[in-house]
Design an enzyme around this catalytic site. Structure first.
Site, PDB file in Angstrom:
ATOM      1  N   TYR A 209       4.565 -35.632   7.501  1.00  0.00           N
ATOM      2  CA  TYR A 209       4.038 -34.277   7.720  1.00  0.00           C
ATOM      3  C   TYR A 209       3.857 -33.512   6.412  1.00  0.00           C
ATOM      4  CZ  TYR A 209       4.767 -34.551  12.741  1.00  0.00           C
ATOM      5  OH  TYR A 209       4.697 -34.893  14.047  1.00  0.00           O
TER       6      TYR A 209
ATOM      7  N   ASP B  78      10.985 -35.097  29.249  1.00  0.00           N
ATOM      8  CA  ASP B  78      11.212 -35.480  27.860  1.00  0.00           C
ATOM      9  C   ASP B  78      12.282 -34.542  27.289  1.00  0.00           C
ATOM     10  OD1 ASP B  78      11.190 -35.863  25.157  1.00  0.00           O
ATOM     11  OD2 ASP B  78       9.011 -35.756  24.921  1.00  0.00           O
TER      12      ASP B  78
HETATM   13  C1  LIG Z   1      10.730 -35.099  18.352  1.00  0.00           C
HETATM   14  C2  LIG Z   1      10.241 -35.297  19.718  1.00  0.00           C
HETATM   15  C3  LIG Z   1       9.700 -36.525  20.116  1.00  0.00           C
HETATM   16  C4  LIG Z   1       9.517 -37.676  19.157  1.00  0.00           C
HETATM   17  O1  LIG Z   1      10.718 -38.160  18.675  1.00  0.00           O
HETATM   18  P1  LIG Z   1      10.719 -39.055  17.337  1.00  0.00           P
HETATM   19  O2  LIG Z   1      12.119 -39.542  17.238  1.00  0.00           O
HETATM   20  O3  LIG Z   1      10.349 -38.123  16.214  1.00  0.00           O
HETATM   21  O4  LIG Z   1       9.729 -40.129  17.509  1.00  0.00           O
HETATM   22  C5  LIG Z   1       9.302 -36.668  21.439  1.00  0.00           C
HETATM   23  N1  LIG Z   1       9.433 -35.650  22.309  1.00  0.00           N
HETATM   24  C6  LIG Z   1       9.936 -34.463  21.959  1.00  0.00           C
HETATM   25  C7  LIG Z   1      10.086 -33.402  22.993  1.00  0.00           C
HETATM   26  C8  LIG Z   1      10.347 -34.227  20.645  1.00  0.00           C
HETATM   27  O5  LIG Z   1      10.805 -33.029  20.288  1.00  0.00           O
END
Ligand SMILES: *Cc1c(COP(=O)(O)O)cnc(C)c1O
Length: 449
Positions: A16, A252
């Site tokens: 990034y 998620d």
């Molecule tokens: C950070 C994040 C991801 C991705 O995780 P990484 O370990 O960076 O691949 C996926 N979903 C959410 C909600 C996140 O905040």
């Protein structure tokens, strides 16, 4: 320039990061960390106000977690996870099932947040395949959602500055407006609305149910999309609707899991039981990379069959369930118990919220929002019209620079300044960080805007 930084810029490409910017603002060389503080090579410290990208939970250099990793390294650092297993993974799977929302009874390990999402998407897709509903192959996600940087994760994220360039590579998916109360997609007021912003989602589900495998949501806060905190009712309704229309719900919890919102998992606020839950970031308290996707017996059974029926889930990563990572995760869960982490955090969360409420009066503070140990201020050029700053002003970069000078790591998401504190943060640390942040973003702090 320091010789280490010179070497860094010669060989390393940072995430990034526009590497050209590093000439003027080189990366900070961190040598050690303890508790809430990171120390650079010159001994200057920085408060880790964003928990090292949202994963640190109990502070840095926690003796118990450190010991657990060392001890595990003495016996087994890694072993393949197909045909072989190990106690740290078994114990961790058992523990995760015991603390997860009811109904999630199987754990599929991986090694980061994006992979935990990919796995949920693939499992949902193949579930419908295995059960004869081959048309169900699309996903719904929200505008401003973020589910990772892999192509699958990006395909179900809101298209923004970061991933726009990759959009020709995405698989098609449906987008629903997000419950972004400050900029309500249906022009309602939160105090009097009945989450009508979900109507669009309901229409999509009703009309496209035959082709939709799952709805994927970040529960209660769209984190990378701007720390957009949304109403519990939205999440409750989303669960009801997905059930009604025969669609999986993937939650998620990569950013929200492990106490960040004040509960172990954010979905607990709504009492919803998803079909899949993705976890990573805080799972090892920020000590080792690890991911996991939890699902139900019902999903598991749709894959459980004779080999020749071709229902197997063919997916795996080399570092699936790495023992060192599992040991760190187990130690972190022990710390939650021993230190009463959630209870202590919940005593301080109201202090944090009250402090951040105080930002509302600032001339550029358009919106102030928070949940648990996460707080954000959306800065706008004009509070009345909510007009944002011109991106060329690079307000976020200015704030980042000012933060570093005052021992803070403020990495705004665009114009959204946020704090993402570890659960172990102390009251006087909260006071200090809020005071400095206030100063930086008040005009008196010299934003030059
Ligand atoms: C950070 C994040 C991801 C991705 O995780 P990484 O370990 O960076 O691949 C996926 N979903 C959410 C909600 C996140 O905040």
């Amino acid at each position: 320039m320091d010789k280490w930084i010179k070497k860094d810029l010669k060989y390393v490409w940072h995430p990034y990061t526009q590497m050209k910017d590093c000439r003027a603002l080189p990366p900070v060389l961190i040598e050690r960390a303890k508790g809430f503080k990171l120390y650079d090579a010159a001994g200057k410290y920085y408060y880790d106000t964003i928990s090292s990208w949202w994963c640190n939970v109990h502070g840095h250099n926690h003796p118990k977690i450190k010991e657990a990793i060392k001890k595990q390294a003495d016996s087994l650092e890694h072993v393949l996870f197909a045909g072989f297993t190990h106690k740290p993974a078994i114990l961790l799977a058992e523990k995760l099932v015991s603390i997860a929302p009811e109904g999630l009874r199987k754990v599929f390990f991986s090694d980061n947040g994006s992979t935990s999402v990919e796995i949920a998407l693939k499992l949902s897709f193949q579930y419908w395949n295995n059960t004869g509903k081959k048309r169900k192959k699309r996903f719904i996600s929200l505008d401003h959602a973020y589910h990772g940087d892999t192509i699958g994760g990006m395909s179900v994220s809101g298209v923004d500055l970061f991933n726009e360039v990759f959009s020709p590579l995405f698989f098609p998916s449906y987008k629903a407006p997000s419950p972004y109360c400050y900029r309500c997609p249906v022009n309602k007021k939160r105090s009097s609305c009945t989450v009508q912003c979900i109507d669009h989602l309901e229409n999509l589900l009703r009309n496209k149910q035959d082709e939709i495998a799952a709805l994927i949501l970040e529960p209660l806060i769209l984190a990378a999309g701007g720390m957009i905190v949304y109403p519990v009712e939205y999440l409750k309704k989303a669960r009801k609707l997905t059930k009604k229309y025969g669609v999986h719900l993937i939650l998620d919890e990569v950013a929200t899991g492990f106490g960040r919102t004040g509960k172990m998992f954010a979905s607990e606020y709504a009492g919803v039981r998803p079909d899949f839950m993705c976890i990573s970031k805080g799972i090892t308290a920020g000590y080792m990379p690890l991911g996991a996707t939890l699902t139900t017996d019902k999903v598991y059974k749709a894959f459980y069959s004779d080999h020749e029926k071709r229902k197997t889930f063919y997916h795996g990563h080399t570092y699936t369930a790495n023992p060192l990572a599992c040991a760190a995760a187990l130690a972190s869960l022990d710390v939650f118990k021993e230190e009463d982490t959630l209870k202590k955090a919940n005593e301080l969360i109201p202090v944090f919220h009250k402090g951040i409420e105080g930002f509302r009066g600032l001339p550029f503070a358009g919106d102030v929002r928070y949940i648990g140990m996460i707080g954000a201020i959306e800065l706008v050029r004009n509070k009345k019209t909510k007009r944002p700053f011109d991106p060329r002003e690079r307000i976020g970069v200015k704030i980042y620079r000012k933060g570093l000078k005052r021992n803070l790591i403020l990495r705004p998401l665009g114009d959204i300044v946020y704090l993402f504190l570890p659960l172990s943060v102390k009251r006087k640390e909260i006071d200090y960080v809020l005071g400095e942040t206030y100063d930086i973003i008040s005009s008196g702090g010299g934003l030059n805007v």
